[in-house]
Design a protein around this motif. Structure first.
Motif, PDB file in Angstrom:
ATOM      1  N   LYS A   1       0.803  -1.221   0.000  1.00 40.14           N
ATOM      2  CA  LYS A   1       0.000   0.000   0.000  1.00 40.14           C
ATOM      3  C   LYS A   1       0.843   1.281   0.000  1.00 40.14           C
ATOM      4  O   LYS A   1       0.303   2.388   0.076  1.00 40.14           O
ATOM      5  N   GLU A   2       2.150   1.156  -0.089  1.00 31.51           N
ATOM      6  CA  GLU A   2       3.003   2.350  -0.209  1.00 31.51           C
ATOM      7  C   GLU A   2       2.954   2.861  -1.644  1.00 31.51           C
ATOM      8  O   GLU A   2       2.953   2.090  -2.595  1.00 31.51           O
ATOM      9  N   MET A   3       2.924   4.174  -1.785  1.00 28.21           N
ATOM     10  CA  MET A   3       2.866   4.777  -3.119  1.00 28.21           C
ATOM     11  C   MET A   3       4.241   4.742  -3.776  1.00 28.21           C
ATOM     12  O   MET A   3       5.239   5.188  -3.194  1.00 28.21           O
TER      13      MET A   3
ATOM     14  N   ASN B   1       2.983   9.173  -7.443  1.00 35.51           N
ATOM     15  CA  ASN B   1       1.738   9.897  -7.202  1.00 35.51           C
ATOM     16  C   ASN B   1       1.351  10.736  -8.412  1.00 35.51           C
ATOM     17  O   ASN B   1       2.206  11.187  -9.180  1.00 35.51           O
TER      18      ASN B   1
ATOM     19  N   ALA C   1       2.065  -4.413  -8.129  1.00 38.98           N
ATOM     20  CA  ALA C   1       1.606  -3.041  -7.894  1.00 38.98           C
ATOM     21  C   ALA C   1       0.346  -2.806  -8.704  1.00 38.98           C
ATOM     22  O   ALA C   1       0.024  -3.558  -9.630  1.00 38.98           O
TER      23      ALA C   1
ATOM     24  N   TYR D   1      -3.492   3.297 -11.020  1.00 40.18           N
ATOM     25  CA  TYR D   1      -4.797   3.949 -10.944  1.00 40.18           C
ATOM     26  C   TYR D   1      -4.865   5.176 -11.843  1.00 40.18           C
ATOM     27  O   TYR D   1      -3.897   5.930 -11.959  1.00 40.18           O
TER      28      TYR D   1
ATOM     29  N   ARG E   1     -10.543   7.536  -7.910  1.00 37.33           N
ATOM     30  CA  ARG E   1      -9.536   6.693  -8.554  1.00 37.33           C
ATOM     31  C   ARG E   1     -10.171   5.451  -9.157  1.00 37.33           C
ATOM     32  O   ARG E   1     -11.045   4.844  -8.561  1.00 37.33           O
TER      33      ARG E   1
ATOM     34  N   LYS F   1       0.420   8.664 -13.315  1.00 34.32           N
ATOM     35  CA  LYS F   1      -0.724   8.077 -12.626  1.00 34.32           C
ATOM     36  C   LYS F   1      -0.318   7.670 -11.214  1.00 34.32           C
ATOM     37  O   LYS F   1       0.866   7.642 -10.877  1.00 34.32           O
ATOM     38  N   ASP F   2      -1.307   7.357 -10.394  1.00 34.37           N
ATOM     39  CA  ASP F   2      -1.029   6.810  -9.068  1.00 34.37           C
ATOM     40  C   ASP F   2      -0.607   5.355  -9.220  1.00 34.37           C
ATOM     41  O   ASP F   2      -1.301   4.576  -9.890  1.00 34.37           O
ATOM     42  N   ILE F   3       0.501   4.986  -8.616  1.00 34.55           N
ATOM     43  CA  ILE F   3       0.950   3.593  -8.628  1.00 34.55           C
ATOM     44  C   ILE F   3       1.227   3.193  -7.189  1.00 34.55           C
ATOM     45  O   ILE F   3       2.018   3.843  -6.497  1.00 34.55           O
ATOM     46  N   MET F   4       0.581   2.127  -6.728  1.00 33.16           N
ATOM     47  CA  MET F   4       0.684   1.694  -5.344  1.00 33.16           C
ATOM     48  C   MET F   4       1.106   0.233  -5.261  1.00 33.16           C
ATOM     49  O   MET F   4       0.610  -0.605  -6.020  1.00 33.16           O
TER      50      MET F   4
END
Length: 224
Positions: A41-43, A46, A62, A65, A73, A98-101
């Protein structure tokens, strides 16, 4: 971050594979790279931030989003061992990241983007590899949307559960799961209850423990 969960020999093996996709520049690239670890769950990246690294995934998974104007999202796809993070920034075709987690413990080889642009963009062997990689990712996404129309939810859900599980547990948001699978929240909850009755899932609080052996019988290969 220090590497805790990956055998050093495994790291070297994966890095050797990466070196094979490059020409004579591989040694120079790897010397300037570092191995980093992201917790679940760490980004990794961002929305809108300036990317600093090109990541090669050595271990773990990963999620990518899309962030909409209303800040909602949407899950686009999963990435795992062998995938690349930041390739569109390397090619300068993506203006906004994009958001990548990290979905679970994620271990990557991080190459400074400035170094990658200076060396890799001039490496014909690597660019040939990257072209094939991007084409394969496009096919996977097309297959995902096509299969979404051709397979019953139980098959898609089983595949999804096997993809997102961490230590045998499904802990994802149900609303996100329903949206990604293209079904209503009600339909998802009904199918989860059916899976419980069939012994495919055991509810533990708000999460579920999955029966991997039985779910694999419903799994769609190369779906995500």
């Amino acid at each position: 971050m220090p590497i805790k969960n990956m055998n050093q020999l495994d790291i070297l093996k994966e890095i050797q594979t990466l070196e094979e996709m490059m020409a004579s520049n591989s040694t120079a690239i790897v010397r300037q790279a570092s191995v980093v670890e992201f917790e679940p769950k760490e980004m990794v990246m961002n929305l809108g931030e300036e990317p600093e690294y090109l990541y090669f995934v050595l271990q773990g998974r990963a999620k990518i989003y899309m962030v909409h104007e209303n800040r909602k999202r949407s899950l686009l796809q999963f990435i795992s061992t062998g995938d690349i993070i930041g390739e569109l920034s390397l090619l300068e075709v993506e203006k906004q990241t994009k958001d990548i987690m990290a979905a679970d413990t994620l271990v990557c080889l991080a190459i400074p983007l400035s170094v990658a642009k200076t060396i890799l963009l001039k490496d014909n062997q690597f660019m040939n590899y990257l072209s094939k990689y991007l084409a394969e990712k496009l096919l996977i996404r097309v297959n995902h949307f096509t299969n979404g129309q051709n397979y019953e939810l139980k098959y898609r859900l089983a595949t999804y559960l096997l993809t997102v599980e961490v230590d045998g547990m499904y802990t994802e948001k149900k609303t996100e799961t329903a949206e990604f699978l293209g079904v209503s929240y009600r339909h998802l909850i009904h199918t989860l209850k059916q899976f419980q009755q069939q012994g495919l899932l055991v509810k533990e609080g708000t999460d579920y423990r999955i029966n991997k052996k039985e779910l694999k019988k419903l799994e769609i290969k190369n779906f995500f």
